[in-house]
Design a protein around this motif. Structure first.
Motif, PDB file in Angstrom:
ATOM      1  N   PRO A  69     -18.725 -40.787   7.965  1.00 46.30           N
ATOM      2  CA  PRO A  69     -18.880 -41.410   9.280  1.00 46.30           C
ATOM      3  C   PRO A  69     -18.044 -42.679   9.446  1.00 46.30           C
ATOM      4  CG  PRO A  69     -20.786 -41.869   7.910  1.00 46.30           C
ATOM      5  CD  PRO A  69     -19.910 -40.949   7.114  1.00 46.30           C
ATOM      6  N   TYR A  70     -17.307 -43.070   8.394  1.00 44.37           N
ATOM      7  CA  TYR A  70     -16.463 -44.271   8.526  1.00 44.37           C
ATOM      8  C   TYR A  70     -15.007 -43.856   8.660  1.00 44.37           C
ATOM      9  CZ  TYR A  70     -16.605 -43.292   3.512  1.00 44.37           C
ATOM     10  OH  TYR A  70     -16.585 -42.665   2.300  1.00 44.37           O
ATOM     11  N   GLU A 217     -22.172 -45.574   0.782  1.00 45.72           N
ATOM     12  CA  GLU A 217     -21.840 -45.258   2.175  1.00 45.72           C
ATOM     13  C   GLU A 217     -22.376 -46.324   3.131  1.00 45.72           C
ATOM     14  OE1 GLU A 217     -21.463 -41.132   3.632  1.00 45.72           O
ATOM     15  OE2 GLU A 217     -22.967 -41.727   5.104  1.00 45.72           O
ATOM     16  N   GLU A 218     -23.600 -46.806   2.861  1.00 41.36           N
ATOM     17  CA  GLU A 218     -24.151 -47.864   3.729  1.00 41.36           C
ATOM     18  C   GLU A 218     -23.285 -49.121   3.647  1.00 41.36           C
ATOM     19  OE1 GLU A 218     -28.877 -46.614   3.388  1.00 41.36           O
ATOM     20  OE2 GLU A 218     -28.006 -47.983   1.916  1.00 41.36           O
ATOM     21  N   TRP A 219     -22.832 -49.412   2.449  1.00 42.90           N
ATOM     22  CA  TRP A 219     -21.994 -50.598   2.212  1.00 42.90           C
ATOM     23  C   TRP A 219     -20.663 -50.461   2.973  1.00 42.90           C
ATOM     24  CZ3 TRP A 219     -20.039 -51.465  -3.495  1.00 42.90           C
ATOM     25  CH2 TRP A 219     -19.503 -52.737  -3.645  1.00 42.90           C
ATOM     26  N   THR A 243     -33.007 -51.908  -9.717  1.00 41.48           N
ATOM     27  CA  THR A 243     -33.408 -50.663 -10.387  1.00 41.48           C
ATOM     28  C   THR A 243     -34.781 -50.922 -11.018  1.00 41.48           C
ATOM     29  OG1 THR A 243     -32.478 -51.261 -12.530  1.00 41.48           O
ATOM     30  CG2 THR A 243     -30.987 -50.161 -10.989  1.00 41.48           C
ATOM     31  N   PHE A 244     -35.269 -49.959 -11.808  1.00 37.02           N
ATOM     32  CA  PHE A 244     -36.559 -50.145 -12.486  1.00 37.02           C
ATOM     33  C   PHE A 244     -36.463 -51.172 -13.603  1.00 37.02           C
ATOM     34  CE2 PHE A 244     -34.792 -47.802 -15.893  1.00 37.02           C
ATOM     35  CZ  PHE A 244     -34.033 -46.787 -15.307  1.00 37.02           C
ATOM     36  N   GLU A 245     -35.241 -51.526 -14.007  1.00 40.18           N
ATOM     37  CA  GLU A 245     -35.061 -52.460 -15.128  1.00 40.18           C
ATOM     38  C   GLU A 245     -35.347 -53.888 -14.680  1.00 40.18           C
ATOM     39  OE1 GLU A 245     -34.286 -51.797 -18.571  1.00 40.18           O
ATOM     40  OE2 GLU A 245     -35.219 -53.750 -18.273  1.00 40.18           O
ATOM     41  N   THR A 246     -36.146 -54.594 -15.476  1.00 35.88           N
ATOM     42  CA  THR A 246     -36.468 -55.978 -15.109  1.00 35.88           C
ATOM     43  C   THR A 246     -35.863 -56.987 -16.090  1.00 35.88           C
ATOM     44  OG1 THR A 246     -38.528 -55.772 -16.354  1.00 35.88           O
ATOM     45  CG2 THR A 246     -38.648 -55.386 -13.984  1.00 35.88           C
ATOM     46  N   TYR A 247     -35.262 -56.483 -17.159  1.00 36.10           N
ATOM     47  CA  TYR A 247     -34.707 -57.394 -18.164  1.00 36.10           C
ATOM     48  C   TYR A 247     -33.575 -58.223 -17.559  1.00 36.10           C
ATOM     49  CZ  TYR A 247     -32.776 -58.923 -22.683  1.00 36.10           C
ATOM     50  OH  TYR A 247     -32.335 -59.667 -23.743  1.00 36.10           O
ATOM     51  N   THR A 248     -32.715 -57.540 -16.805  1.00 35.24           N
ATOM     52  CA  THR A 248     -31.625 -58.227 -16.101  1.00 35.24           C
ATOM     53  C   THR A 248     -32.067 -58.492 -14.662  1.00 35.24           C
ATOM     54  OG1 THR A 248     -30.747 -56.032 -15.664  1.00 35.24           O
ATOM     55  CG2 THR A 248     -29.691 -57.284 -17.425  1.00 35.24           C
ATOM     56  N   ARG A 249     -31.381 -59.458 -14.011  1.00 37.87           N
ATOM     57  CA  ARG A 249     -31.737 -59.785 -12.619  1.00 37.87           C
ATOM     58  C   ARG A 249     -31.511 -58.572 -11.714  1.00 37.87           C
ATOM     59  NH1 ARG A 249     -29.277 -64.955  -9.156  1.00 37.87           N
ATOM     60  NH2 ARG A 249     -30.460 -64.517  -7.260  1.00 37.87           N
ATOM     61  N   ASN A 250     -30.362 -57.922 -11.932  1.00 39.48           N
ATOM     62  CA  ASN A 250     -30.025 -56.680 -11.235  1.00 39.48           C
ATOM     63  C   ASN A 250     -29.342 -55.770 -12.257  1.00 39.48           C
ATOM     64  OD1 ASN A 250     -30.584 -57.207  -8.248  1.00 39.48           O
ATOM     65  ND2 ASN A 250     -29.353 -58.994  -8.801  1.00 39.48           N
ATOM     66  N   THR A 251     -28.989 -54.569 -11.831  1.00 39.91           N
ATOM     67  CA  THR A 251     -28.236 -53.682 -12.719  1.00 39.91           C
ATOM     68  C   THR A 251     -26.831 -53.557 -12.162  1.00 39.91           C
ATOM     69  OG1 THR A 251     -30.226 -52.469 -13.356  1.00 39.91           O
ATOM     70  CG2 THR A 251     -28.113 -51.336 -13.656  1.00 39.91           C
ATOM     71  N   LEU A 252     -25.841 -53.977 -12.956  1.00 40.75           N
ATOM     72  CA  LEU A 252     -24.459 -53.898 -12.470  1.00 40.75           C
ATOM     73  C   LEU A 252     -24.040 -52.434 -12.393  1.00 40.75           C
ATOM     74  CD1 LEU A 252     -21.879 -55.354 -11.609  1.00 40.75           C
ATOM     75  CD2 LEU A 252     -21.195 -55.436 -14.005  1.00 40.75           C
ATOM     76  N   ASP A 253     -23.642 -52.008 -11.229  1.00 41.23           N
ATOM     77  CA  ASP A 253     -23.261 -50.609 -11.024  1.00 41.23           C
ATOM     78  C   ASP A 253     -21.738 -50.504 -11.105  1.00 41.23           C
ATOM     79  OD1 ASP A 253     -22.873 -48.014 -10.277  1.00 41.23           O
ATOM     80  OD2 ASP A 253     -23.514 -48.291  -8.192  1.00 41.23           O
ATOM     81  N   LEU A 254     -21.261 -50.260 -12.317  1.00 45.79           N
ATOM     82  CA  LEU A 254     -19.803 -50.192 -12.507  1.00 45.79           C
ATOM     83  C   LEU A 254     -19.198 -48.918 -11.921  1.00 45.79           C
ATOM     84  CD1 LEU A 254     -19.499 -51.718 -16.071  1.00 45.79           C
ATOM     85  CD2 LEU A 254     -18.593 -52.699 -13.971  1.00 45.79           C
ATOM     86  N   SER A 255     -20.039 -47.906 -11.705  1.00 42.01           N
ATOM     87  CA  SER A 255     -19.533 -46.679 -11.074  1.00 42.01           C
ATOM     88  C   SER A 255     -19.028 -46.971  -9.664  1.00 42.01           C
ATOM     89  CB  SER A 255     -20.636 -45.632 -10.956  1.00 42.01           C
ATOM     90  OG  SER A 255     -21.284 -45.452 -12.175  1.00 42.01           O
ATOM     91  N   ALA A 256     -19.513 -48.057  -9.097  1.00 43.63           N
ATOM     92  CA  ALA A 256     -19.107 -48.399  -7.723  1.00 43.63           C
ATOM     93  C   ALA A 256     -17.594 -48.575  -7.627  1.00 43.63           C
ATOM     94  CB  ALA A 256     -19.803 -49.687  -7.278  1.00 43.63           C
ATOM     95  N   ILE A 257     -16.973 -49.038  -8.708  1.00 44.69           N
ATOM     96  CA  ILE A 257     -15.543 -49.368  -8.583  1.00 44.69           C
ATOM     97  C   ILE A 257     -14.707 -48.092  -8.416  1.00 44.69           C
ATOM     98  CG2 ILE A 257     -13.550 -50.488  -9.688  1.00 44.69           C
ATOM     99  CD1 ILE A 257     -17.041 -51.848 -10.116  1.00 44.69           C
ATOM    100  N   PRO A 258     -14.783 -47.125  -9.358  1.00 42.09           N
ATOM    101  CA  PRO A 258     -14.010 -45.895  -9.100  1.00 42.09           C
ATOM    102  C   PRO A 258     -14.477 -45.137  -7.860  1.00 42.09           C
ATOM    103  CG  PRO A 258     -15.347 -45.690 -11.108  1.00 42.09           C
ATOM    104  CD  PRO A 258     -15.420 -47.121 -10.684  1.00 42.09           C
ATOM    105  N   ALA A 259     -15.767 -45.201  -7.551  1.00 48.18           N
ATOM    106  CA  ALA A 259     -16.262 -44.465  -6.370  1.00 48.18           C
ATOM    107  C   ALA A 259     -15.692 -45.070  -5.085  1.00 48.18           C
ATOM    108  CB  ALA A 259     -17.786 -44.484  -6.339  1.00 48.18           C
ATOM    109  N   ILE A 260     -15.793 -46.378  -4.969  1.00 47.71           N
ATOM    110  CA  ILE A 260     -15.284 -47.042  -3.754  1.00 47.71           C
ATOM    111  C   ILE A 260     -13.773 -46.856  -3.657  1.00 47.71           C
ATOM    112  CG2 ILE A 260     -14.886 -49.327  -2.695  1.00 47.71           C
ATOM    113  CD1 ILE A 260     -17.759 -48.398  -2.293  1.00 47.71           C
ATOM    114  N   ARG A 261     -13.109 -46.911  -4.793  1.00 42.43           N
ATOM    115  CA  ARG A 261     -11.655 -46.706  -4.843  1.00 42.43           C
ATOM    116  C   ARG A 261     -11.287 -45.368  -4.190  1.00 42.43           C
ATOM    117  NH1 ARG A 261      -9.432 -50.765  -5.745  1.00 42.43           N
ATOM    118  NH2 ARG A 261      -9.762 -51.333  -7.894  1.00 42.43           N
ATOM    119  N   MET A 263     -13.319 -43.631  -2.056  1.00 43.53           N
ATOM    120  CA  MET A 263     -13.830 -43.534  -0.680  1.00 43.53           C
ATOM    121  C   MET A 263     -13.061 -44.417   0.294  1.00 43.53           C
ATOM    122  SD  MET A 263     -17.848 -43.790  -1.778  1.00 43.53           S
ATOM    123  CE  MET A 263     -18.707 -43.411  -0.254  1.00 43.53           C
ATOM    124  N   SER A 264     -12.606 -45.567  -0.211  1.00 45.99           N
ATOM    125  CA  SER A 264     -12.034 -46.570   0.693  1.00 45.99           C
ATOM    126  C   SER A 264     -10.768 -47.200   0.119  1.00 45.99           C
ATOM    127  CB  SER A 264     -13.072 -47.669   0.947  1.00 45.99           C
ATOM    128  OG  SER A 264     -12.535 -48.690   1.740  1.00 45.99           O
TER     129      SER A 264
END
Ligand code: PEP
Ligand code: MN
Length: 340
Positions: A69-70, A217-219, A243-261, A263-264
């Motif tokens: 849709p983008y 896609e929302e991003w 994510t369900f993990e609480t040890y870290t503040r958030n979970t770094l989603d490294l898959s975002a880099i090749p995926a966004i690459r 898509m956009s």
């Protein structure tokens, strides 16, 4: 877009729907009659067609998008990487690697000018510093406001580093247009659509952080809002997701880099500080971000982390930041890039 009709729907009804779609949406519709049902294939610009409305039609079994849709942010329509010029610093494009560094919040002239000098000496290209802070608690430090931007400008005058700061509300747009080189939209505001539309009217580039729990896609659709309003200079920033993990503040989603690459065509940088929430995890995550092909990093650096007014636990001291840059450099070269 593909519309699967329910079994047994008459050809008259199908032709009536085809005529409406072609008239209302300016698309061309091809009809394939199968054994049990008919399938409509819509060709043309379907981005503005509301799928839910079509699904409400009693004769329709299912509606599927075959195209995203983008449009403006879509790599399909813009195959080459976009390079965003941040007051002379190029971000994106595959050859350069841009490091944004600085404290979570601007706290004083000494603090921001001192950190600016240190991060510049270590190789940062842009200085960050929050002036208007989105805090979970209303009792926490809310930032220095407009005074913070003035101190960032002093640090810029001293070091030459362009400045990055977060815009929280449309009423500050004019202020940011005048003072800031790269306007950050924070994770909490990623889907503040009014703010995105106003950011789209600015002449300054936008750093759009990923929302706390948002899909790729929302991003990208949020980037599309900014671009559709006229500002095509958008840099995406992955900063970890819930994510369900609480040890870290958030979970770094490294898959975002090749995926966004894929898509956009927009540049994407990684913020390991907000992802980890702990200073000692910033270095390995930053190394991973380089290795996975990010266009740059955003790292929080504070002169006195234990006494920082915001995010001290995840902030590197200037020494640790210089050490990190020393480790990153050969990796950046190995990736065929150079620090900008
Ligand atoms: C920040 O960069 O200081 C910040 C608040 O980040 P985020 O919006 O990613 O939480
Ligand atoms: Mn922060």
């Amino acid at each position: 877009m593909v519309i699967v009709m329910k079994p047994g729907v008459s050809q008259e009804k199908i032709q009536a729907l085809v005529a409406t779609l072609e008239k209302d949406h300016g698309v061309t519709v091809g009809v394939t009659n199968g054994v049990g049902c008919s399938i409509l294939g819509l060709v043309g610009d379907t981005a503005h067609i509301d799928m839910d409305k079509l699904t409400m039609n009693d004769d329709v079994e299912r509606v599927m998008r075959v195209q995203e849709p983008y449009k403006k942010a879509n790599r399909k329509f813009h195959p080459e990487d976009t390079v965003v010029d941040v007051s002379g610093v190029p971000v994106g494009g595959g050859a350069g690697f841009a490091v944004i560094a600085g404290p979570c919040s601007v706290e004083s002239e000494d603090q921001i000018v001192g950190v600016a000098r240190d991060v510049k000496a270590a190789g940062a290209a842009l200085l960050r510093g929050g002036a208007f802070k989105p805090r979970t608690s209303p009792y926490s430090f809310q930032g220095m406001g407009a005074d913070g931007l003035e101190l960032l400008l002093e640090a810029k005058a001293d070091t030459g580093l362009p400045i990055v700061s977060e815009l929280m509300a449309p009423r500050y747009c004019q202020l940011f247009e005048e003072k800031v080189d790269l306007v950050q939209i924070g994770a909490r505001n990623m889907q503040n659509f009014d703010l995105l539309k106003e950011a789209g009217k600015l002449s300054k580039p936008i750093l759009l952080k990923r929302g706390l729990s948002n899909t790729y896609e929302e991003w990208i659709m949020s980037a599309e809002y900014i671009m559709a309003a006229g500002n095509e200079n958008v840099i995406l920033c992955e900063r970890g997701v819930r994510t369900f993990e609480t040890y870290t503040r958030n979970t770094l989603d490294l898959s975002a880099i090749p995926a966004i690459r894929r898509m956009s065509h927009l540049p994407i940088v990684v913020d390991p500080s907000h992802a980890a929430g702990m200073y000692w995890m910033v270095e390995p995550l930053a190394m991973a971000a380089v290795a996975v092909g990010a266009d740059g990093l955003m790292v929080e650096v504070h002169n006195d982390p234990p006494h920082a007014k915001c995010d001290g636990a995840q902030s590197l001291t200037p020494d640790k930041f210089a050490h990190l840059m020393g480790k990153l450099n050969p990796l950046i070269e190995l990736m065929g890039k150079k620090l900008v």
